[in-house]
Design a protein around this motif. Structure first.
Motif, mmCIF file in Angstrom:
data_model
loop_
_atom_site.group_PDB
_atom_site.id
_atom_site.type_symbol
_atom_site.label_atom_id
_atom_site.label_comp_id
_atom_site.label_asym_id
_atom_site.label_seq_id
_atom_site.Cartn_x
_atom_site.Cartn_y
_atom_site.Cartn_z
ATOM 1 N N PRO A 19 -89.294 -24.830 88.225
ATOM 2 C CA PRO A 19 -88.958 -25.498 89.494
ATOM 3 C C PRO A 19 -87.509 -25.984 89.513
ATOM 4 O O PRO A 19 -86.933 -26.301 88.471
ATOM 5 N N LEU A 20 -86.954 -26.051 90.730
ATOM 6 C CA LEU A 20 -85.587 -26.560 90.869
ATOM 7 C C LEU A 20 -85.529 -28.045 90.550
ATOM 8 O O LEU A 20 -84.587 -28.517 89.907
ATOM 9 N N GLY A 21 -86.525 -28.771 91.030
ATOM 10 C CA GLY A 21 -86.502 -30.217 90.850
ATOM 11 C C GLY A 21 -85.398 -30.849 91.686
ATOM 12 O O GLY A 21 -84.657 -30.175 92.404
ATOM 13 N N LYS A 22 -85.301 -32.156 91.561
ATOM 14 C CA LYS A 22 -84.269 -32.884 92.323
ATOM 15 C C LYS A 22 -82.870 -32.510 91.837
ATOM 16 O O LYS A 22 -81.949 -32.305 92.629
ATOM 17 N N GLN B 10 -81.725 -28.978 92.918
ATOM 18 C CA GLN B 10 -81.332 -28.889 94.334
ATOM 19 C C GLN B 10 -79.967 -29.531 94.568
ATOM 20 O O GLN B 10 -79.133 -29.002 95.295
ATOM 21 N N HIS C 40 -88.119 -35.486 82.831
ATOM 22 C CA HIS C 40 -89.319 -34.755 83.250
ATOM 23 C C HIS C 40 -88.996 -33.274 83.391
ATOM 24 O O HIS C 40 -88.155 -32.894 84.179
#
Lengths: 534, 147
Positions: A160-163, A166, A323
């Motif tokens: 996932p890109l995650g915060k 992005q 995380h």
């Protein structure tokens, strides 16, 4: 004396495991000697509340700090970059970031394209089927279609890109720079018995749930099912020669500390770019007084790390912190040589997530950013989980004076001489790091980060150990030939990062393993057609 | 591995005072200080391979304090602690590290930071997928690797 085997592999890490698995279908009797232990899932730090503390003790990346019984000390006082590794079944794949780029086509043609170092005796297209096979065996996640790479299709979708991904992705778009989800050996869907990643945090010190591929859970179970024997706690002291100048086996100390001799028809060394030259230099004989297969004095020379320039800053919103796997994106914007720059070759940007609470506190205390006293709490809360960072992983060109030798004093618990590292950063590397820091600063500012700081080179950043028994077609200028066989000893092979001619600017594990599979394929094919020892 | 020699009473007193100076308790954030009894006990148990360096750092701290650091008034302690910090070195790194290693895993501290006081395994964490359309401009780029 032990019973003779057809193939003796020394080292069970990235390359040794791949070679063992590939050779298993030949039905030869194959034995691997590993100095460390199996690591159980319950051993990993993420099982406990002290998971960050253990990064500074029994799961430290630096073996001198970790100092397990199964480690060997390294005299790295004369190097600004310290060697990091892990000794156990799976080797340093136990303790890597799982970032899994391949070398690129241009990396195999450095002399032809850029007039420096040497071309490799093998190219990307030859290795491509072995890259693909290795991706399947290790289980690679990623996204096809990266314009920075020849097309390939990772078997699993990307992390996932995650915060943080992005935020940095938007910044890179603003600058018009390349970025892409990394190829990674972290499973993003259930894959061949491995559960998908549930984000236990930074998985460099091993993965308790088995989502991160290490060869103890990928290649080794398959190799053992196919009949390969793996013996742990066996520390090899030297490779021996017979009266014909062929490798006859190895002398090692077993788990009880007893000296044993293991005879073999063929010996494959897979101990990494420091462990392999150490073993070869320690394997002295009348024929090779300076170490086995070292008639050219090249064993141990041309040590290449990847100097890392780490640049980071802090943003005003909470990011991913610890995380998820630490690396999720790369940028190849500055990878290829650009004549307008003051250095040759280039680097990858690794784009990182943040840090755990303790590592952030330690890092910020060391940097003088986190005060003592009443202000500590307020400042810390502005830092924790607000870090964004990029690391430039810089290509390191081979230089003969950067080398591994045997330390005259320091020894491991079995009395085997420890390796000594003598390494200096080149002018080209310094300029490349400076360029990487300047560009990373631009990217971080575009992402809205402030308080930007750097560490270059990362001191405990000697993850990639390359070049100390280089490949080549000319026996005067190389240790092994184009398919990993020593020029001097025709039944002695090397399959780890030692054989690299140049370093590229990416994490090397994918290419190390593809090369190992390719060498194993050569061994099988040439053994079958009778050309193995020609 | 041989047992880690325990701190002397004087060393323990100075270490506790230093920990409380480095990270004092905070009412605002409902956070204990690093000299809290439970946290300090954890620090004492965690010296491990850094015992020698920590002893060196405490020795230097005592020299800078002109005697027992713990006997200094609170405002003077912060000045002396910052003097030690300015000198740097491996012993100081070991000293501050063991305090941080134990402080930032205490349940009360974790809660004050809005974090769950638990091990990462087996629950893990959630990382959002994010907006993959951000990658659209990059997908439009022509291949730029060299052959």
């Amino acid at each position: 004396m032990n019973e003779k085997v057809d193939v003796l592999i020394i080292g069970s890490g990235a390359s040794g495991a791949a070679a063992a698995w590939s050779l298993a279908d030949s039905k030869m009797r194959i034995l691997c000697l590993e100095q460390g232990d199996w690591v159980k899932p319950t051993d990993y730090p993420s099982n406990g509340r002290d998971w960050e503390a253990r990064l500074f003790s029994d799961f430290a990346i630096n073996p001198n700090r970790r100092a397990r019984e199964t480690d060997y000390p390294i005299n790295d006082a004369n190097s600004p970059i310290k060697v990091v590794n892990f000794n156990g079944v799976g080797g340093s794949t136990i303790m890597y970031t799982a970032h899994y780029p391949r070398l690129k086509p241009s990396d195999f043609k450095v002399r032809s394209l850029d007039g420096v170092a040497d071309d490799w005796p093998v190219d990307y297209d030859t290795l491509e089927p072995f890259f693909a096979e290795n991706d399947r065996m290790m289980g690679v996640s990623g996204l096809a279609g990266d314009p920075g790479y020849p097309f390939h299709q990772p078997p699993m979708p990307p992390l996932p890109l995650g915060k943080s991904g992005q935020r940095i992705g938007k910044a890179m778009n603003k600058l018009g720079w390349h970025w892409w989800p990394s190829d990674s050996t972290v499973a993003t869907v259930d894959y061949e018995g491995r559960g998908r990643c549930i984000n236990l945090g930074h998985c460099t010190p091993g993965c308790a749930q088995g989502a991160k591929a290490s060869t103890d859970i990928t290649y080794w179970p398959a190799a053992i099912r196919a009949g390969v024997e793996l013996r742990t706690r066996c520390r090899v002291r030297e490779i021996t020669l017979d009266e014909h100048g062929m490798a006859s086996g190895a002398i090692y100390y077993d788990a009880k500390g007893e000296e044993k001799f293991q005879p073999a028809e063929l010996v494959i060394v897979a101990c990494n770019g420091v462990g392999t030259p150490r073993l070869m230099l320690a394997s002295q004989s009348g024929r090779f007084p300076n170490g086995i297969a070292n008639s050219t004095d090249l064993v141990g020379r041309n040590l290449m790390f990847h100097p890392y320039a780490y640049t980071y800053g802090y943003v005003d919103e909470e990011m991913d912190g610890n995380h998820g796997p630490t690396l999720c994106l790369w940028s190849q914007e500055f990878y290829e040589t650009d004549a307008a720059r003051d250095f040759v070759r280039g680097y990858t940007f690794q784009i990182n997530r943040g840090m755990g609470s303790i590592v952030e506190a330690i890092s910020s205390t060391a940097a003088g950013r986190l005060p003592f006293g009443a202000d500590h709490h307020a400042v810390y809360r502005r830092l924790l989980n607000h870090r964004l960072s990029l690391s430039a992983i810089c290509e390191d060109l081979p230089e003969a004076h950067n080398r591994v030798t045997l330390d005259p004093v320091l020894k491991d618990p079995s009395g085997i001489p420890a390796p000594r590292i003598d390494y200096t950063l080149s002018d080209n590397s310094r300029k490349m790091m400076a360029h990487g820091i300047a560009r990373a600063t631009e990217a971080l500012k575009a992402a809205g980060a402030t308080d930007i700081s750097t560490e270059a080179p990362i001191m405990n950043g000697g993850w990639h150990l390359l070049g100390t028994a280089r490949m080549g077609t000319d026996p005067e200028r190389s240790v092994v030939n184009g398919w990993g066989r020593c020029h001097d000893v025709k039944n002695l092979f090397i399959v780890d990062g030692s054989i690299w001619v140049t370093s590229g600017g990416v994490n090397p594990t994918s290419t190390i393993q593809a090369l190992s599979l390719w060498i194993a394929d050569n061994i099988k094919r040439r053994a079958a057609d009778g050309t193995l020892f020609d | 591995m041989p047992a880690t020699p325990a701190l002397t009473a004087a060393e323990a007193r100075d270490l506790r005072a230093f920990a409380g100076t480095m990270i004092p308790a905070s009412d605002r954030y409902a956070a204990p200080g690093a000299d809290d009894e439970a946290i300090f006990s954890e620090i004492e148990r965690s010296l491990g391979r850094d015992r020698e360096d920590i002893g060196l750092a405490l020795g230097r701290l005592s020299l800078l304090a002109g005697g027992a650091f713990a006997d200094l008034p609170a405002d003077r302690r912060l000045t002396v602690a910052n003097e030690l910090r300015a000198e740097g070195g491996a012993p100081l790194t070991a000293l501050t590290r063991v305090i941080l290693l134990c402080y930032y895993r205490d349940d009360r501290v974790m809660r004050s930071l809005g974090q769950e006081p638990r091990s990462p395994f087996p629950l893990g964490h959630v990382v959002e997928q994010g907006d993959w359309s951000l990658l659209d401009p990059v997908k439009k780029r022509a291949p730029f690797y060299r052959r």
